[in-house]
Every structure is written in C-alpha cells, then in structure tokens.
Write a protein that holds these residues in place. Sequence first.
Motif, PDB file in Angstrom:
ATOM      1  N   ILE A 170      -2.888  39.750 -31.397  1.00  0.00           N
ATOM      2  CA  ILE A 170      -2.832  41.183 -31.135  1.00  0.00           C
ATOM      3  C   ILE A 170      -2.147  41.402 -29.785  1.00  0.00           C
ATOM      4  N   LYS A 171      -1.217  42.348 -29.723  1.00  0.00           N
ATOM      5  CA  LYS A 171      -0.467  42.552 -28.500  1.00  0.00           C
ATOM      6  C   LYS A 171      -1.318  43.116 -27.375  1.00  0.00           C
ATOM      7  N   SER A 172      -2.300  43.936 -27.721  1.00  0.00           N
ATOM      8  CA  SER A 172      -3.108  44.577 -26.696  1.00  0.00           C
ATOM      9  C   SER A 172      -3.851  43.531 -25.870  1.00  0.00           C
ATOM     10  N   SER A 173      -3.831  43.722 -24.552  1.00  0.00           N
ATOM     11  CA  SER A 173      -4.536  42.789 -23.676  1.00  0.00           C
ATOM     12  C   SER A 173      -6.043  42.863 -23.854  1.00  0.00           C
ATOM     13  N   VAL A 174      -6.548  43.988 -24.352  1.00  0.00           N
ATOM     14  CA  VAL A 174      -7.991  44.130 -24.558  1.00  0.00           C
ATOM     15  C   VAL A 174      -8.478  43.131 -25.603  1.00  0.00           C
ATOM     16  N   LEU A 175      -7.650  42.882 -26.627  1.00  0.00           N
ATOM     17  CA  LEU A 175      -8.044  41.992 -27.722  1.00  0.00           C
ATOM     18  C   LEU A 175      -7.158  40.749 -27.767  1.00  0.00           C
ATOM     19  N   SER A 176      -6.725  40.287 -26.598  1.00  0.00           N
ATOM     20  CA  SER A 176      -5.814  39.145 -26.557  1.00  0.00           C
ATOM     21  C   SER A 176      -6.456  37.862 -27.066  1.00  0.00           C
ATOM     22  N   ASP A 177      -7.787  37.816 -27.116  1.00  0.00           N
ATOM     23  CA  ASP A 177      -8.456  36.620 -27.621  1.00  0.00           C
ATOM     24  C   ASP A 177      -8.461  36.547 -29.144  1.00  0.00           C
ATOM     25  N   ILE A 178      -8.077  37.626 -29.811  1.00  0.00           N
ATOM     26  CA  ILE A 178      -8.004  37.601 -31.274  1.00  0.00           C
ATOM     27  C   ILE A 178      -6.615  37.110 -31.653  1.00  0.00           C
ATOM     28  N   LYS A 179      -6.533  35.847 -32.025  1.00  0.00           N
ATOM     29  CA  LYS A 179      -5.242  35.225 -32.289  1.00  0.00           C
ATOM     30  C   LYS A 179      -5.455  34.005 -33.155  1.00  0.00           C
ATOM     31  N   TYR A 180      -4.333  33.525 -33.690  1.00  0.00           N
ATOM     32  CA  TYR A 180      -4.336  32.267 -34.436  1.00  0.00           C
ATOM     33  C   TYR A 180      -3.139  31.468 -33.944  1.00  0.00           C
ATOM     34  N   ASP A 181      -3.402  30.246 -33.493  1.00  0.00           N
ATOM     35  CA  ASP A 181      -2.305  29.388 -33.065  1.00  0.00           C
ATOM     36  C   ASP A 181      -2.484  28.000 -33.650  1.00  0.00           C
ATOM     37  N   LYS A 182      -1.375  27.424 -33.996  1.00  0.00           N
ATOM     38  CA  LYS A 182      -1.334  26.061 -34.547  1.00  0.00           C
ATOM     39  C   LYS A 182      -0.171  25.360 -33.880  1.00  0.00           C
ATOM     40  N   ARG A 183      -0.404  24.131 -33.426  1.00  0.00           N
ATOM     41  CA  ARG A 183       0.633  23.473 -32.659  1.00  0.00           C
ATOM     42  C   ARG A 183       0.611  21.964 -32.854  1.00  0.00           C
ATOM     43  N   ARG A 184       1.732  21.363 -32.495  1.00  0.00           N
ATOM     44  CA  ARG A 184       1.820  19.919 -32.333  1.00  0.00           C
ATOM     45  C   ARG A 184       2.347  19.675 -30.935  1.00  0.00           C
ATOM     46  N   ASN A 185       1.490  19.136 -30.066  1.00  0.00           N
ATOM     47  CA  ASN A 185       1.862  18.915 -28.679  1.00  0.00           C
ATOM     48  C   ASN A 185       2.762  17.694 -28.542  1.00  0.00           C
ATOM     49  N   PRO A 186       3.571  17.664 -27.468  1.00  0.00           N
ATOM     50  CA  PRO A 186       4.347  16.437 -27.206  1.00  0.00           C
ATOM     51  C   PRO A 186       3.411  15.262 -26.953  1.00  0.00           C
ATOM     52  N   ASP A 187       3.889  14.077 -27.281  1.00  0.00           N
ATOM     53  CA  ASP A 187       3.089  12.876 -27.060  1.00  0.00           C
ATOM     54  C   ASP A 187       2.894  12.662 -25.564  1.00  0.00           C
ATOM     55  N   ARG A 188       1.637  12.412 -25.177  1.00  0.00           N
ATOM     56  CA  ARG A 188       1.316  12.104 -23.788  1.00  0.00           C
ATOM     57  C   ARG A 188       1.025  10.614 -23.677  1.00  0.00           C
ATOM     58  N   ARG A 189       1.711   9.969 -22.776  1.00  0.00           N
ATOM     59  CA  ARG A 189       1.501   8.536 -22.582  1.00  0.00           C
ATOM     60  C   ARG A 189       1.036   8.322 -21.143  1.00  0.00           C
ATOM     61  N   LEU A 190      -0.191   7.837 -21.017  1.00  0.00           N
ATOM     62  CA  LEU A 190      -0.770   7.653 -19.683  1.00  0.00           C
ATOM     63  C   LEU A 190      -0.304   6.320 -19.106  1.00  0.00           C
TER      64      LEU A 190
END
Length: 897
Positions: free
Chosen positions: A877-897
């Motif tokens: 939701i674009k409104s900052s009041v309801l910015s926590d209402i969202k759906y995100d799906k991701r594939r992060n870059p590989d992290r190598r320690l």
Amino acid sequence: MQTNIPNSLFCLVFTLFFSLVLYPQEVETSSIPVEAEKDSIAPAIDSEEIVQQLQQQDTIKKDSVRKPQFLTDIVNYTAKDYMRLSPKDSKMYLYNEAKIVYGDMTIEAGLIIIDNEKNEVYAYGIQDSADTYSQTPIFTQAQRKVEPDSIRFNFDTQRALVYNSRTQEAEFNVKGMVTKRENDSVYFMKNVRFTTSDDIDDPDYFFYARRIKFVPDKKIVAGLVNMYIADVPTPLGLPFGYFPLTDEETSGFIIPSFGDSQFGYNLQNGGYYFAISDYVDLLTLGSYYTNGSYTLEFSSNYAKRYKYRGNARVRYEKLFNSERGFPDFSERSSYNIQWSHSQDAKANPTSRFSASVNLGSSEYYAESINQSNTGNYLNNTLSSSVSYSKTFPGEPQVNLSLAARHSQNTRTQQVNLSLPTLQLSMSRIYPFAPKGGAKNGIIQNINFQYSLRGENQINTVDSLFFKPEMFDAARLGAQHSIPISTNFKIFKFLSVSTGTSYEETWVSKTFERSYDPVLDDVVIDTIGGFDSYRTYNFNASIGTTLYGLKNFGKDKKIQAIRHVMRPSISYNINPAFDRFYDTYERDDLTTEDQIELVDYSRFDGTLYGAPGRNFSSSIGLSLSNTFEAKVRDKDSTAVEPKKITLLNNFSLSTSYNLAGDSLKLSPISVRGSIPIVKNKLDINFGGSLDPYALDNNNRRIDKLNIENGGSLFRLTSGSVNFGYSFSSKDFEGGDEVEDDELDNETLRNGGRPDDLFGKGMGQDGELFDEDPFEGKEEENESSFYNYAIPWDVRLAYSMNYTNRTRQSEISAHSIMFNGNVELAPKWQVGVSSGYDLVNNGVTPTQLRFQRDLDSWLMSFSWVPFGNRKSWNFLIRIKSSVLSDIKYDKRRNPDRRL
C-alpha cells in the motif's frame, strides 16, 4: 421560482414560534396569514407576497434568530429557490442550495428542514429532472467536512445522526452507513469502510468494520475488521483494529517481515519507532535467524528549519554460516556507521559545521543481509569527513577550520585517519598598496599570506580500528607557509608574476637509522621530541593571450573561426637541503670486505616527509588553445549568428630540468575536450607523449626516440571518456532535478550519483525512488491515446590506453547505460547495464519494473547474472500509514563469510 427574502424573515419566524411553543411572552407583532397544509412540503411563496407581509414590520432587520435559552449562537440561513414556513408543524423548509450556519457548524444541502419542536435540523439531497440525486448534504465543523446522504442534527444536545457519510481523516477516506456524532471529538459508526484509495465508493481495497469509534485527528478503534480487495473479502482479519490518524509522527511498533534465507527462517526488520519531538526521531530495528544470526540497527533523522538537517545510522550484524559443529561453520561480525549533517547557509554566515561519515567493516557491503545496493558493493573506498569552519572578518580576514577525516580501502583493509586536521589561513596583505585606487607596478602588487596546517595522522588496518593499538603509529606534525608574490605587465601584453615561498615544518618525532651486522638489517630507532626543518623556493612565470580570427563572409554557413592561444613559460628553483641528511655504514652487497655509506634523513617517515636533497632548476612550458566558430543560426528570426565551441581548452604542457644530468625533458601532457551537445555532451581526452626511447629492458634512456629509429614521441598513455544524459524533458523544456546527497544512498556512500550500477534498494527490497509516479496526473479513459511517453537515458563511456613499456594495451574499455521509460500511464520499466570490452563481459546489470496501482504500488527488480544474482518482488500500500501491509518475495545475493 427564485426570490430574495429579506434577512428579517427568519428572525420573525423564530421569534413567533418560540413565543408560542417554548414559553409565554408578550410580543407585539403582526401575524402572517398562512393557509393550513398537510404534513408535506408546501409550495413556494411568491416573492412579492413575502415582501408585502414583511413591510408591516420594520423593527427586525438582520438575518438572525433572537437567542432563546437553548441556542448559544446566531443561526444564519440561505436558500436559492424558496424558504417555506409551516406553523402547524413548527417547521421551516429551505430548498435548492440551502445553507445553515450555526457557530462553527455549517450544513449545506438541496433540502433542509428545521423542526422547532424537536430543535433539530434535517438535511437531504434533491432529485433533478433526470432523476439524479444531487446536492447531497455537506456537514462542516472545525474545518472537518462530512458528505453523507442525509443528516439529522439536534441543537440542544449537539448530537447528530449521519447516513452514508463520507469523510477524510489524515490519509484515510472513511465511509459509514450510520454515524452517531456525540460531540466534536467522538463519533460512533456502523458498517464502516475505510481506505486510503481516492475513490471511497469504489475503492481498490478497504477495511470493513461492523462498529468503530472514530476520534478525529487521533485514531480509529474498530471491532472485528476484515480486508477487502476489489470488493472480494480476504482471510486477512483482526478481532480488533487500531489506526492512528494524526498527521504528526507518533511512536509505535514496526511489524517484522517473515521469510527464509541461507541463515534459516527469520523475522526481519521488526522494532519500535520513537517520535521523540518535532525535530528528531529514532528508529530501532532488529532481525533474527534460526541459525543464531541477528542484526541490530539504530537510525535517526533530525531537522530544524533554517538551521540544519541530517540523519544518522548504526548497524551491527552477527552472522553464522552453517551450524555449530559442522566443518563449514564460520562466523563474522560487521558494522557500519553513517552520519550526514548539513547546515543551512542562512543559519550562520561566519561559521559552518558539516558531516559526511561512512565507516565500518570493510566486508560490510559484501556480506550485509539487508544491503542489495550494487553501487555500494562495487565501491572500494569508504570515506568520512566532519568539519567545522569559522571566518573572522576584518583586515586581514582569518579563516579557521577543524576537521576529522577517514579513508578506508575495502579491498586492502587499510584505514587512514586524520584526527584532527587544523587549518588556519590569512587573506592576502598588500603592504605597499595605496589606500585608494588600483594597484600598479611591481612594488604596489607585492603581497604575502600566512597559512598553518596541523595534523595527527593514523595509518592502521581494519582489524585494529577502534582499538588502542591503532594509535601506536600516529604521526603528528604542523607546517607553516608564507608565500610572497607580485605581478606586473611588460609591454602591456605580457603578464609576469614572481614570488618565493618559505615553509617551516614541525614534527613530534624523528627516526634514526643504523645497520646491525648480526641481524644484517637496518635498525630504526624512534626519537621522541620536537624537531623541525625549513625550506624555501623561487618561481616566476610570464604569459599572454593571442587571438586569431578568420572571416569567411556573412553569407556562408560558417561565418568565422576564432583561435585563442594562451602560452605560458614558468621557472622554478628548489635548493638542495642536504644538511638535513646523515649517513650510516653497512656492508657493500656488491663487493666483499667493503663498506657502503647509505644516506638517509631523520625526517623520512614523518608526516610531511623529508626535504628535497637534490637541487632543481626547471623551465615549464604550457600552451592552451580554444577554437570557436560563428555559424548561421537555424532560427530564421535570429538577428545575430550563433557561437559554438569546436575545441575547448586543448592544452600541451612539459618541463625541462636545467640541473638534471639526464632525461631533462619531461613527457608532454595533452588534455582537452570536444563539445558535441552544448551543456550536455563533452568528449574529454588526454594523453602523455614521451620524447625518450626505451632500451631492450624497456627502461627510459637518455636518447630521443626519433634518434633511435622511432617517431618523434611515444604515446605512453591515453584516455577518452564522456557522459551523456538526455530525456523527454529536453524536448519539452523541463528542468533536471539535482540529487540530494542526504536522499541518495549510493552517493552518500561514496558511489556514483547516477544509476549506472542499478537503483539502490532498501532493507525490505523496495527501490529508493519507490513511487516514480508521485505528483503525476490521474489516469483517464483517453490517456493511452494522447499520452506523451516520459523517458530518460544516461550513457557513460571510458577507455584507457597504456604503453609505458611497449605493452600497447587497452587497460580499461567499457560503456554503461541506464534508462527508464514509462510505457503507459503508471507503467515504468528500467534497465542498468553495460559491457566491458576488455574482459568481454557484461557489467553489473539490473532490470526494473514498476506499476502504480492507484492505492498500491508494485515493483520488481532483477539482477540476472553475476555474483550478485538476485531478484525481488514487492507489492504494498502506498500510504505510509499502512506501509506494513505488503507482500514481498526475494532471492538475496549469496553471502560468503
């Protein structure tokens, strides 16, 4: 029928009915004959009849109601068509654009009925000839507007019943079937929809609540709440809901996001937001992963108008790879500290404080869990600067600055600190200048300055940063400089300047060197205590400006060409300061049983190094060229020809060392730029031409290259680069928007201000310019037919050539681009990529897609290949009041320690 009713009518009517209905009171007045009617809306009264009746009474003139016991303010009213009085029902009817004003309350509607027995007002819309319900009521109080289908308001209790009300509070649009107004600050509503969509009657989404308590400018407290998307109920629901409505920032919890990654299942970026005051806030965030990894972050923004603004962030990460006990288990701690502070220029004209800090672990951008900014990852240098400057006006003016600086190479993990750097300078003083008028001649132009620079410099490594050991190799020193110069003219055309400079260098320790035959190595002893040395030099230069002009005629396309040359000759003398040098004995490595004397200076390794030992006397030559042309303007209405630059600042420079025993001539440096598009595209080029030849071992020898069978000069290095950006605004006369360092994450971290390596991404995967459609016109039915497609493109080209030792290779050759295009209203795609012509590979690439869904915003970014391969999908939701209402799906870059 439209009538203009005198203002005294309403006062007369209410005076009459208050005396008959509410309480007995003798009032001398003439009665108004009104026929008895049924309980319905009476027909309009003829305007002439009303005027005749009102002429009988001349004591009441104003459009107001005499204050009875239950009224606390004057009631004013108007209507466009008619106002009808029904004595039998004790009601007043106002029709067509009716309006009542009572204190700070205003009711507007097509039909308003005033019931004097119940002390209530009813407001309704009306139907026009096309059976369209129009002029629905508008209830306004204290700058709050409610637009229902009908209203019932009681003057005694100040309460109201509102049906199908529509109102806006903060970023919410609220629609309730039935609203009960208790007072100015409390409303109870039944069967309520509230949303941030602009269309309250047909929203993209809404929250449905059976009953709510509505406190304007503060909160909505609801019972059972369900979320509907496109009128379809979703399983998303809460047994109760709390929605803040204040425009001011308020403290509250940050809901974490759920997911899984190489560190296990996780809760990311949950925490608490502290709205400390109107000037400063604090955000605390944390993440936890099931393998034990965790992150902590503290960030704050602060601002005071016309004074300063800035932000700060501290982030710490503890990461575990695999599980304890497994052979591939490893752990790493990393941190990052950022601080940006800028002072308003109007805050203080004589002093200024600024800060730009970015320091931390060298591996932070490569290993950070929430960092997906490719531009930051590719940046090899972290730098910081915190400075304060003060100007003391007067004659002479004195400038003082105090700064702390930091530079860190993330590849070598070398850290250089200056804690602090003190600089003091004094403006020029002309001791022989006249008190009034211009300065003429060599004597009157004599001037001198004074400057002081003091530093405490620390060179350390990343592992010792912020540890006591980092101060062991600190170097402290100061340098005083007094330059004296003058300038004058010769033959009116030659400008001559000459001067000398005196420098005194102070250090806090020196280094004695000796040879240890047992260890067969040089031993360096640190000698603490104050020491100093003094140096001086002499310089002179002479230059002029020559003009050449060739006219071709006003009837030609190219009417004239002008060549501007600025030749200059300089002479510099640097004496030898060999008195600051000593010797020590060591075994000669080339001859047995021989002793070798090695020269050294005790100032070697100090902050400003040792003074020069060799005498230098050199002549410098330089020539700057500019070629311009007058061409016929394509605009037929133009009176004057157009001036264009063909070649800008094409310069050649070299020097000849008179005191040298060989290789006296320095390579010729070539620089220049070719303007292609005015103020948009300049091709910059440079190179180095060496007149000396190379031997078989590719070392320079004291023999000209042309005498060795080669060309006049050897091209030892060269470079060509340009950057070009253009957009649809260039053809529309639009203005470019400059980047603000506080808002550009990549620029703050020392990277490029553009998006050639891709747009930066935040912790939850959102692009930093998440709403590119903000402020644009709404989409309409004809948008796709008359839509002008906005677009922008940025190109960068770079090529470096190296041939110092006959390798004749192109060391770097690449072209990069970034582009965005809005294919249709509210649809935008973008790409950042390039090609490395040396390594035959694609540079870091990012594909982007963004869609404005009115109340929602959807984005997708994808790095398709490379060691930063990743993708992210987000809808929220674009409104900052309801910015926590969202759906995100991701594939992060590989992290190598």
